[in-house]
Design an enzyme around this catalytic site. Structure first.
Site, mmCIF file in Angstrom:
data_model
loop_
_atom_site.group_PDB
_atom_site.id
_atom_site.type_symbol
_atom_site.label_atom_id
_atom_site.label_comp_id
_atom_site.label_asym_id
_atom_site.label_seq_id
_atom_site.Cartn_x
_atom_site.Cartn_y
_atom_site.Cartn_z
ATOM 1 N N LYS A 155 0.870 -1.196 0.000
ATOM 2 C CA LYS A 155 0.000 0.000 0.000
ATOM 3 C C LYS A 155 0.899 1.236 0.000
ATOM 4 C CE LYS A 155 -4.300 1.278 2.299
ATOM 5 N NZ LYS A 155 -5.110 1.548 1.117
HETATM 6 N N1 PMP Z 1 -7.571 -1.910 -3.237
HETATM 7 C C1 PMP Z 1 -7.047 -0.697 -3.018
HETATM 8 C C2 PMP Z 1 -6.243 -0.058 -4.096
HETATM 9 C C3 PMP Z 1 -7.254 -0.046 -1.799
HETATM 10 O O1 PMP Z 1 -6.725 1.158 -1.565
HETATM 11 C C4 PMP Z 1 -8.039 -0.683 -0.805
HETATM 12 C C5 PMP Z 1 -8.306 0.012 0.501
HETATM 13 N N2 PMP Z 1 -7.302 -0.240 1.441
HETATM 14 C C6 PMP Z 1 -8.559 -1.951 -1.084
HETATM 15 C C7 PMP Z 1 -8.306 -2.536 -2.312
HETATM 16 C C8 PMP Z 1 -9.334 -2.708 -0.057
HETATM 17 O O2 PMP Z 1 -8.465 -3.186 0.942
HETATM 18 P P1 PMP Z 1 -8.949 -3.381 2.433
HETATM 19 O O3 PMP Z 1 -10.163 -4.217 2.378
HETATM 20 O O4 PMP Z 1 -7.827 -4.046 3.109
HETATM 21 O O5 PMP Z 1 -9.236 -2.020 2.977
#
Ligand code: PMP
Length: 313
Positions: A155
Site C-alpha cells: 500500500k
Molecule cells: N484496493 C485498493 C487499491 C485499496 O486502496 C483498498 C483500501 N485499502 C482496497 C483494495 C481494499 O483493501 P482493504 O479491504 O484491506 O481495505
C-alpha cells in the site's frame, strides 16, 4: 478535526505533527500506509477496531517491499492505535491512518540509506462511497499499476496517483467509482476497493496476481460467504464482458465497506437493483464489524476498558 497524532515516537497535539516540504516521501511518494476502521457499538458503549492485527501485518509486508524498517511489532502498533483512539475518545465510527515513510530532507530518489519514520492519526468517518446500495461505475481508461513497475500488493503512497487518476476521471464523468483493468485487459479492482461478482451462485474475484491490493475486506467477504451463506469464492481472472452478464457485483474495502454495483456505464447489472447476495453480505458485514456476531468477535479489538469512552487522556 482529530486532536492528537502519534509522531516521531510520541503522542502530540495534531498541530505539532508536521513534516518539511523537503521530506523524501512528500517529494517521491516513498511511504506506505494503512486504512483501518473502528466501529461504535451503541449498546455496549464500545468502540471496536476491525481486524487491527491483519492491517499491521500487511503494513509490515508493505514496509518489506519498500525497505522501510518499522521499529514496532504488530502488537505494539495495535496498542498504539488503541491508545490514540482512547485519547481521542471517539463515540462514533472512525478511520485510522498509520503511515511509514522515508523522512529525510534530501534530494535523491532511492529507497536505501534513508531514515524511516512512523506516524498515525484518526478521524471520525462515515461513508466513503455515498451510493453503497447501488453504485454506478465505469471501466477506467487508466490501467492498474503493474507488479513489475509499482507493486499493488504494497500500500504505497506514491502508487495512489494511479487510484487518483481513475477516481477523478470517473467522478467527473458522473460515475460513483471506476473499475480498473490490468495491462492484459482483465478486471483488477476499483480505485480503492476490491471487486466481486456473482455468477452461477458463486462469488468470483480477481486473484492476487491481478495487480490488486490483497484486501482485508476481501478476505472477510470470502470467509463470511463461505461460513454464513455456504457460498464458494472462485479467484480467477475476470473478463470485462463478464460484468455485463453477471447476476450481482460489488466493491469492498475498509473505506467503501460493501457497496453494491447496480450499473456499469450504459448497462444495468442484474436487474439494476441491489441483489440478494450483496444485501445479505452487507447485513453480515455490518453486524460483524460492530462486534455483534460472537463467532467473529476475535476480529474486533475493543478500545475502551469499561463500557463507554471517557473522552479523556
Ligand atoms: N484496493 C485498493 C487499491 C485499496 O486502496 C483498498 C483500501 N485499502 C482496497 C483494495 C481494499 O483493501 P482493504 O479491504 O484491506 O481495505
Amino acid at each position: 478535526m482529530p486532536r492528537y497524532a502519534f509522531f516521531k515516537g510520541q503522542f502530540v497535539p495534531i498541530e505539532e505533527a508536521r513534516v518539511s516540504i523537503m521530506t523524501h516521501a512528500f517529494n517521491y511518494g516513498t511511504g506506505c500506509f494503512e486504512g483501518i476502521r473502528a466501529y461504535w457499538n451503541e449498546e455496549e458503549g464500545q468502540l471496536f477496531v476491525f481486524r487491527l492485527r491483519e492491517h499491521y501485518e500487511r503494513m509490515h509486508r508493505s514496509c518489506r517491499i519498500l525497505r522501510i524498517h518499522l521499529p514496532y511489532s504488530v502488537e505494539e502498533l495495535s496498542a498504539l492505535t488503541v491508545e490514540l483512539l482512547r485519547r481521542e475518545g471517539f463515540r462514533q465510527d472512525a478511520y485510522i491512518r498509520p503511515l511509514a515513510y522515508k523522512a529525510d530532507e534530501v534530494i535523491g530518489v532511492r529507497l536505501h540509506d534513508l531514515t524511516d519514520e512512523f506516524a498515525m492519526f484518526a478521524v471520525p468517518f462515515g461513508r466513503y462511497i455515498e451510493q453503497e446500495e447501488g453504485a454506478h461505475v465505469c471501466i477506467s481508461s487508466w490501467r492498474r499499476v503493474d507488479d513489475n513497475a509499482t507493486p499493488a500488493r504494497a500500500k504505497i503512497t506514491g502508487a495512489y496517483i494511479n487510484s487518483a487518476f481513475a477516481k477523478t476521471d470517473a467522478v467527473l464523468s458522473g460515475y460513483d467509482e471506476a473499475l480498473v483493468l490490468t495491462d492484459t485487459g482483465h478486471i483488477s479492482e476499483g480505485s480503492a476497493e476490491n471487486f466481486f461478482m456473482v455468477r452461477q451462485g458463486c462469488l468470483v474475484t480477481p486473484p492476487v496476481t491481478s495487480n490488486i491490493l490483497e484486501g482485508i475486506t476481501r478476505d472477510t467477504i470470502i470467509e463470511l460467504a463461505r461460513q454464513e451463506m455456504g457460498i464458494k469464492t472462485i479467484q480467477r481472472s475476470i473478463d470485462r464482458s463478464e460484468i455485463y452478464i453477471c447476476d450481482e457485483a460489488f466493491l469492498c474495502g475498509t473505506g467503501c465497506q460493501v457497496a453494491a454495483i447496480t450499473r456499469i456505464e450504459h448497462r444495468p447489472i442484474g436487474n439494476g437493483t441491489i441483489g440478494p447476495v450483496v444485501t445479505r453480505l452487507r447485513e453480515l458485514y455490518f453486524d460483524v464489524v460492530r462486534g455483534k456476531l460472537p463467532r467473529y468477535r476475535h476480529w474486533c479489538t475493543p478500545v475502551y476498558e469499561q463500557s463507554g469512552g471517557t473522552g479523556q487522556e
